[in-house]
Write a protein that holds these residues in place. Sequence first.
Motif, short mmCIF file in Angstrom:
data_model
loop_
_atom_site.label_atom_id
_atom_site.label_comp_id
_atom_site.label_asym_id
_atom_site.label_seq_id
_atom_site.Cartn_x
_atom_site.Cartn_y
_atom_site.Cartn_z
N VAL A 178 -1.02 8.21 13.95
CA VAL A 178 -0.57 6.85 13.60
C VAL A 178 -1.60 6.19 12.69
CG1 VAL A 178 -0.02 4.57 14.51
CG2 VAL A 178 0.82 6.61 15.68
N LEU A 179 -2.87 6.32 13.04
CA LEU A 179 -3.92 5.72 12.21
C LEU A 179 -3.96 6.35 10.82
CD1 LEU A 179 -6.93 5.29 14.69
CD2 LEU A 179 -5.29 3.58 13.91
N ASP A 180 -3.74 7.66 10.74
CA ASP A 180 -3.79 8.32 9.43
C ASP A 180 -2.69 7.82 8.50
OD1 ASP A 180 -6.04 9.77 9.99
OD2 ASP A 180 -4.96 11.56 10.65
N LEU A 181 -1.62 7.28 9.08
CA LEU A 181 -0.54 6.73 8.25
C LEU A 181 -0.98 5.46 7.52
CD1 LEU A 181 2.50 7.16 10.66
CD2 LEU A 181 2.06 8.45 8.57
N LEU A 182 -2.12 4.88 7.92
CA LEU A 182 -2.61 3.67 7.26
C LEU A 182 -3.22 3.96 5.89
CD1 LEU A 182 -4.38 1.91 10.27
CD2 LEU A 182 -2.28 1.15 9.14
N ARG A 183 -3.42 5.22 5.57
CA ARG A 183 -4.11 5.54 4.31
C ARG A 183 -3.38 4.96 3.10
NH1 ARG A 183 -6.10 11.86 4.64
NH2 ARG A 183 -6.93 11.83 6.75
N GLN A 184 -2.07 5.20 3.00
CA GLN A 184 -1.34 4.72 1.82
C GLN A 184 -1.36 3.20 1.69
OE1 GLN A 184 2.90 5.18 1.70
NE2 GLN A 184 3.00 5.10 -0.53
N PRO A 185 -1.00 2.44 2.74
CA PRO A 185 -1.04 0.98 2.56
C PRO A 185 -2.43 0.44 2.29
CG PRO A 185 -0.57 1.55 4.85
CD PRO A 185 -0.43 2.81 4.05
N LEU A 186 -3.46 1.04 2.89
CA LEU A 186 -4.83 0.56 2.65
C LEU A 186 -5.25 0.80 1.20
CD1 LEU A 186 -6.73 1.60 5.91
CD2 LEU A 186 -6.07 -0.69 5.19
N GLU A 187 -4.78 1.88 0.60
CA GLU A 187 -5.16 2.20 -0.77
C GLU A 187 -4.24 1.54 -1.80
OE1 GLU A 187 -7.66 4.02 -2.29
OE2 GLU A 187 -8.62 3.90 -0.34
N ASP A 188 -2.92 1.58 -1.53
CA ASP A 188 -1.95 1.19 -2.55
C ASP A 188 -1.34 -0.19 -2.33
OD1 ASP A 188 -2.35 3.73 -3.61
OD2 ASP A 188 -0.72 4.59 -2.42
N GLY A 189 -1.39 -0.71 -1.10
CA GLY A 189 -0.80 -2.02 -0.83
C GLY A 189 0.70 -1.97 -0.60
N TYR A 190 1.25 -0.79 -0.37
CA TYR A 190 2.67 -0.67 -0.05
C TYR A 190 2.89 0.61 0.75
CZ TYR A 190 2.71 2.64 -3.97
OH TYR A 190 2.43 3.68 -4.82
N VAL A 191 4.05 0.71 1.40
CA VAL A 191 4.43 1.93 2.10
C VAL A 191 5.77 2.40 1.56
CG1 VAL A 191 3.17 1.45 4.22
CG2 VAL A 191 5.49 0.60 3.98
N ALA A 250 2.41 -7.84 8.24
CA ALA A 250 1.07 -8.41 8.04
C ALA A 250 0.76 -8.62 6.56
CB ALA A 250 0.01 -7.51 8.66
N HIS A 251 1.73 -8.39 5.67
CA HIS A 251 1.52 -8.55 4.23
C HIS A 251 1.00 -9.95 3.91
CE1 HIS A 251 2.11 -7.83 -0.01
NE2 HIS A 251 2.93 -8.86 -0.13
N ASN A 252 -0.05 -10.01 3.10
CA ASN A 252 -0.73 -11.26 2.74
C ASN A 252 -1.45 -11.90 3.92
OD1 ASN A 252 0.00 -11.30 -0.03
ND2 ASN A 252 2.00 -12.15 0.47
N GLY A 253 -1.63 -11.15 4.98
CA GLY A 253 -2.30 -11.69 6.16
C GLY A 253 -3.25 -10.69 6.78
N SER A 276 14.94 6.19 -1.12
CA SER A 276 13.52 5.97 -0.86
C SER A 276 13.26 4.47 -0.93
CB SER A 276 12.65 6.72 -1.87
OG SER A 276 11.28 6.52 -1.62
N LEU A 277 12.74 3.90 0.17
CA LEU A 277 12.50 2.47 0.25
C LEU A 277 11.01 2.19 0.19
CD1 LEU A 277 14.98 1.52 3.12
CD2 LEU A 277 15.38 1.45 0.66
N THR A 278 10.65 1.10 -0.48
CA THR A 278 9.25 0.68 -0.57
C THR A 278 9.10 -0.72 -0.01
OG1 THR A 278 8.87 2.04 -2.54
CG2 THR A 278 7.33 0.25 -2.14
N TYR A 279 8.15 -0.88 0.90
CA TYR A 279 7.86 -2.18 1.49
C TYR A 279 6.44 -2.59 1.10
CZ TYR A 279 11.89 -1.50 4.59
OH TYR A 279 13.16 -1.30 5.09
N PRO A 280 6.21 -3.84 0.71
CA PRO A 280 4.84 -4.29 0.43
C PRO A 280 4.00 -4.30 1.69
CG PRO A 280 6.36 -6.14 0.38
CD PRO A 280 7.20 -4.92 0.52
N ALA A 281 2.72 -3.98 1.56
CA ALA A 281 1.84 -3.94 2.74
C ALA A 281 0.40 -4.18 2.29
CB ALA A 281 1.96 -2.61 3.48
N ARG A 282 0.15 -5.33 1.68
CA ARG A 282 -1.20 -5.70 1.25
C ARG A 282 -1.78 -6.63 2.31
NH1 ARG A 282 -3.97 -3.32 -2.55
NH2 ARG A 282 -2.35 -3.61 -4.14
#
Length: 509
Positions: A314-327, A297-300, A335-341
């Motif tokens: 599962v919902l609590d896992l949304l904290r990092q992408p909602l704050e930082d824009g990545y997981v 859903a990045h950029n969408g 350690s892998l990083t995926y964009p999630a804005r």
Amino acid sequence: MIAKTYTSSLLGIDAILVEVEVDLSPGLPTFATVGLPDSIVRESKDRVKTALQNSGYPFPSQRITVNLAPAHLKKEGAGFDLPIAVGILAAMGIVHEERTRQVVLVGELSLDGRVKPVAGSLSMAIQAYRNGYKSMILPAHNAPEAAATGGLAVYPVNHLAQVVEHLNETALLKPVELDWEAVLHPQQGDGIDFNEVKGQEHAKRGLEVAAAGGHNVLMIGPPGAGKTMLAQRLPSILPRLSFEEALETSRIFSVAGLLKASPLILQRPFRAPHHTISDAGLIGGGQIPRPGEVSLAHNGVLFLDEFPEFRRNVLDLLRQPLEDGYVTIARASMSLTYPARFMLVAAMNPCPCGFSGDPSRPCICSANQVIKYRSRISGPILDRIDLHIEAPAVRYEDLQSTHPAEPSAEIRRRVIQARQIQLERYAKSASIYSNALMKPKLIKQHCQLGSSGEAILKEAVHRLGLSARAYHRILKVARTIADLDGEQSIFTHHLLEAIQYRSLDRRLF
């Protein structure tokens, strides 16, 4: 004799260049692959041997050693089949070895020598270009997306024999030529539009505010009120993807193996996972890490219907992408990083039966049931949602109305104007392009209130018991509403509208 070929391997949504060294030496016939290969890469020896023999090429009865460098990074996937096979042929003198060093090879081999598609070819092509390579050979299915990088000659192949003939210059392949006009301006079908939504003017206004500032939204309403219909139309009022955003989004879909219809994703993604989704499905991960729904859903828009039905962990896992824009997905070896804005759009019923507050249908839920139902959404997640929008049942008069509703194009025009104001405002702030991304320092600088506004907000904070995060959310939304009006200052009516978008705070928390 040692022969070298070059290929590419995925590391998150990025790719790394891998040097494939093949050595043939006297000894008992064995086939050893070193350099941290996973089980799929280790199994390539059987695919390669059979593919070579079924394609009419000899297989050496010697000791074969394949080294994948750099050795400290784990190699995953079946895309190593083609470079290993070509490396063996080069070591035998069947393929010109100097030619194998000038091209990047990627592809999985079938037992009959056919070259099968792989995931992530767009990222691989970008990495090959950055490393100075001018050409790349890969499966025909993946060629268009790799060619979308530009500046790289991409040769599509369907069979191992085509690769050998091209490298030996006996039958040269033709590089893919994209029709950029068709890619960048595809034929538009009958797209969904906001003018199809009857009634729900308050909800449409809330989504316009959300789109203008990039805010997260929670819609509350009974079943059949049109919450899903509204969410599906949100991408139609968001600004169109820039080429850089389209390329980044397409890379994620390419890695996930979902880039099929077009070499580039040009429409903002809309992802709507079911509430039974697992942690890895939503955030990403797995035995072979892959991007989850938040990255797709990045950029969408990420739409979570039946929001309280999702498991709380599962919902609590949304904290990092909602704050930082990545997981970040941590493993023992990497350690892998995926964009999630993304814009989060959630929808829920007001109570378990869905009819709390409905004037036409009685609610059968007790007060404790309603509280328990809503408490499934944790306070920290609720604080990260800027707007709580009421979506009541649609009236019969609205359904029968022949008055044309406002189309998405008009709403998008206002949204783009507001976004342009924000781009100019945050031009000197790195990675900030919308009001939703403002940090406390920027909020203090750009969300100043007059004395009357301060008094109203103070009263709202005391009466609703708002957290510091919710306080900042109100200021951000008020700033966006002022931008939609083209105002430099936040006036009282902007602030009042922003406060009324905190309905769950008002009712429960």
